[in-house]
Enzyme design. Structure first.
Site, short mmCIF file in Angstrom:
data_model
loop_
_atom_site.label_atom_id
_atom_site.label_comp_id
_atom_site.label_asym_id
_atom_site.label_seq_id
_atom_site.Cartn_x
_atom_site.Cartn_y
_atom_site.Cartn_z
N GLU A 30 -2.03 -3.31 -9.39
CA GLU A 30 -1.07 -2.87 -10.40
C GLU A 30 -1.40 -3.58 -11.70
O GLU A 30 -1.05 -4.74 -11.91
CB GLU A 30 0.35 -3.15 -9.92
CG GLU A 30 0.70 -2.34 -8.68
CD GLU A 30 2.08 -2.62 -8.13
OE1 GLU A 30 2.74 -3.57 -8.58
OE2 GLU A 30 2.49 -1.87 -7.23
N GLY A 88 0.85 19.03 -16.51
CA GLY A 88 2.20 18.64 -16.90
C GLY A 88 2.82 17.70 -15.89
O GLY A 88 2.28 17.45 -14.81
N ARG A 91 -0.29 6.67 0.36
CA ARG A 91 -1.65 6.13 0.27
C ARG A 91 -2.14 5.66 1.63
O ARG A 91 -1.41 5.00 2.36
CB ARG A 91 -1.69 4.95 -0.69
CG ARG A 91 -1.56 5.34 -2.12
CD ARG A 91 -1.67 4.14 -3.03
NE ARG A 91 -0.80 4.40 -4.17
CZ ARG A 91 -0.11 3.51 -4.82
NH1 ARG A 91 -0.21 2.23 -4.51
NH2 ARG A 91 0.66 3.85 -5.82
N GLY A 118 1.65 18.17 -9.68
CA GLY A 118 0.87 17.94 -8.48
C GLY A 118 -0.41 17.17 -8.72
O GLY A 118 -1.28 17.11 -7.85
N ARG A 139 4.97 16.43 -12.95
CA ARG A 139 5.31 17.00 -11.64
C ARG A 139 4.53 18.28 -11.33
O ARG A 139 5.02 19.17 -10.63
CB ARG A 139 6.81 17.28 -11.55
CG ARG A 139 7.66 16.03 -11.57
CD ARG A 139 7.46 15.30 -10.29
NE ARG A 139 8.41 14.20 -10.14
CZ ARG A 139 8.10 13.06 -9.60
NH1 ARG A 139 6.88 12.84 -9.19
NH2 ARG A 139 8.98 12.12 -9.46
N THR A 196 -0.88 1.93 -12.93
CA THR A 196 -0.63 1.38 -14.25
C THR A 196 0.86 1.26 -14.60
O THR A 196 1.19 0.73 -15.65
CB THR A 196 -1.32 2.22 -15.34
OG1 THR A 196 -0.78 3.54 -15.32
CG2 THR A 196 -2.83 2.26 -15.12
N MET A 230 3.81 5.15 -0.20
CA MET A 230 3.94 5.64 1.18
C MET A 230 2.85 6.62 1.56
O MET A 230 2.47 6.72 2.72
CB MET A 230 5.31 6.30 1.40
CG MET A 230 6.45 5.32 1.45
SD MET A 230 8.09 6.04 1.80
CE MET A 230 7.93 7.77 1.57
N ASP A 260 -4.19 5.91 -11.74
CA ASP A 260 -2.99 6.74 -11.92
C ASP A 260 -1.92 5.88 -12.58
O ASP A 260 -1.40 4.97 -11.94
CB ASP A 260 -2.52 7.26 -10.56
CG ASP A 260 -1.52 8.41 -10.65
OD1 ASP A 260 -1.14 8.78 -11.77
OD2 ASP A 260 -1.14 8.93 -9.59
N HIS A 268 5.11 6.89 -3.97
CA HIS A 268 3.65 7.02 -4.13
C HIS A 268 2.92 6.14 -3.12
O HIS A 268 1.94 6.57 -2.51
CB HIS A 268 3.22 6.64 -5.56
CG HIS A 268 3.27 7.76 -6.53
ND1 HIS A 268 2.24 8.65 -6.70
CD2 HIS A 268 4.23 8.15 -7.40
CE1 HIS A 268 2.55 9.53 -7.62
NE2 HIS A 268 3.77 9.25 -8.07
#
Length: 186
Positions: free
Chosen positions: A62, A10, A54, A14, A12, A35, A52, A84, A50
């Site tokens: 992208e 679902g 990696r 994780g 959020r 994406t 930050m 992702d 997100h």
């Protein structure tokens, strides 16, 4: 041949964090395919958060379509790929379809959109079968909630479910995340 890993759950739950940890185990040189298209400030902030987390050794692209061509065009050898998110990719492909009109979406257009999106993922999977590279794909389980009120929402839910089934069939490993807890289901 590389391995296909699907991470689902679902919103959020994780998924992205778990997928990033899996990718780190694959190697340092990861191609991160994002994406999402940032349409507003809130979405830009989400994307920035997100980014930050990696590792600096990861390469980010992208893009949401023709992924097989994008991956093929990259010169340097990647240890693996992290995609992702499949669900956002589906949304972008729907809105990108030339005959798409959310106010007038009949059965023939729905069929065409389904075929277009399935074809995009089949091209990617077929390309990956020829390459020795691991890919982790993050997607959302959206079919567990209420039936969407709008026709567009139902069309999106149905296409997402079909794509998730396709990817799960092709994957060597599938993980379901619930409240941050990963469960290996395949």
């Amino acid at each position: 041949m590389g391995k296909v890993i699907l991470v689902t759950g679902g919103v959020r739950s994780g998924k992205s964090l778990f997928a990033e940890e899996l990718a780190k185990k694959i190697g340092e040189n990861i191609l991160y395919i994002a994406t999402a298209i940032p349409y507003d400030d809130e979405m830009r902030e989400r994307i920035d958060v997100h980014k930050m987390f990696r590792p600096v050794s990861w390469t980010t692209y992208e893009v949401y379509k023709d992924l097989h061509e994008v991956i093929d065009s990259i010169d340097n050898k990647q240890d693996g790929i992290l995609l992702d998110c499949v669900t956002i990719m589906i949304t972008n492909l729907m809105f990108d379809y030339p005959s798409f009109d959310e106010n007038n979406i009949g059965q023939s257009i729905i069929k065409e959109i389904n075929e277009y999106i399935i074809d995009e993922f089949c091209k990617l999977l077929n390309f990956l079968k020829k390459r020795d590279i691991n890919i982790i794909m993050v997607t959302n389980e959206i079919g567990w909630g209420l039936v969407p009120e709008s026709k567009l929402g139902r069309v999106f839910r149905d296409i997402s479910g079909k794509i998730n089934q396709l990817l799960a069939r092709e994957a060597e490993e599938v993980y379901l995340l619930v409240s941050g807890i990963p469960m290996k289901i395949k």
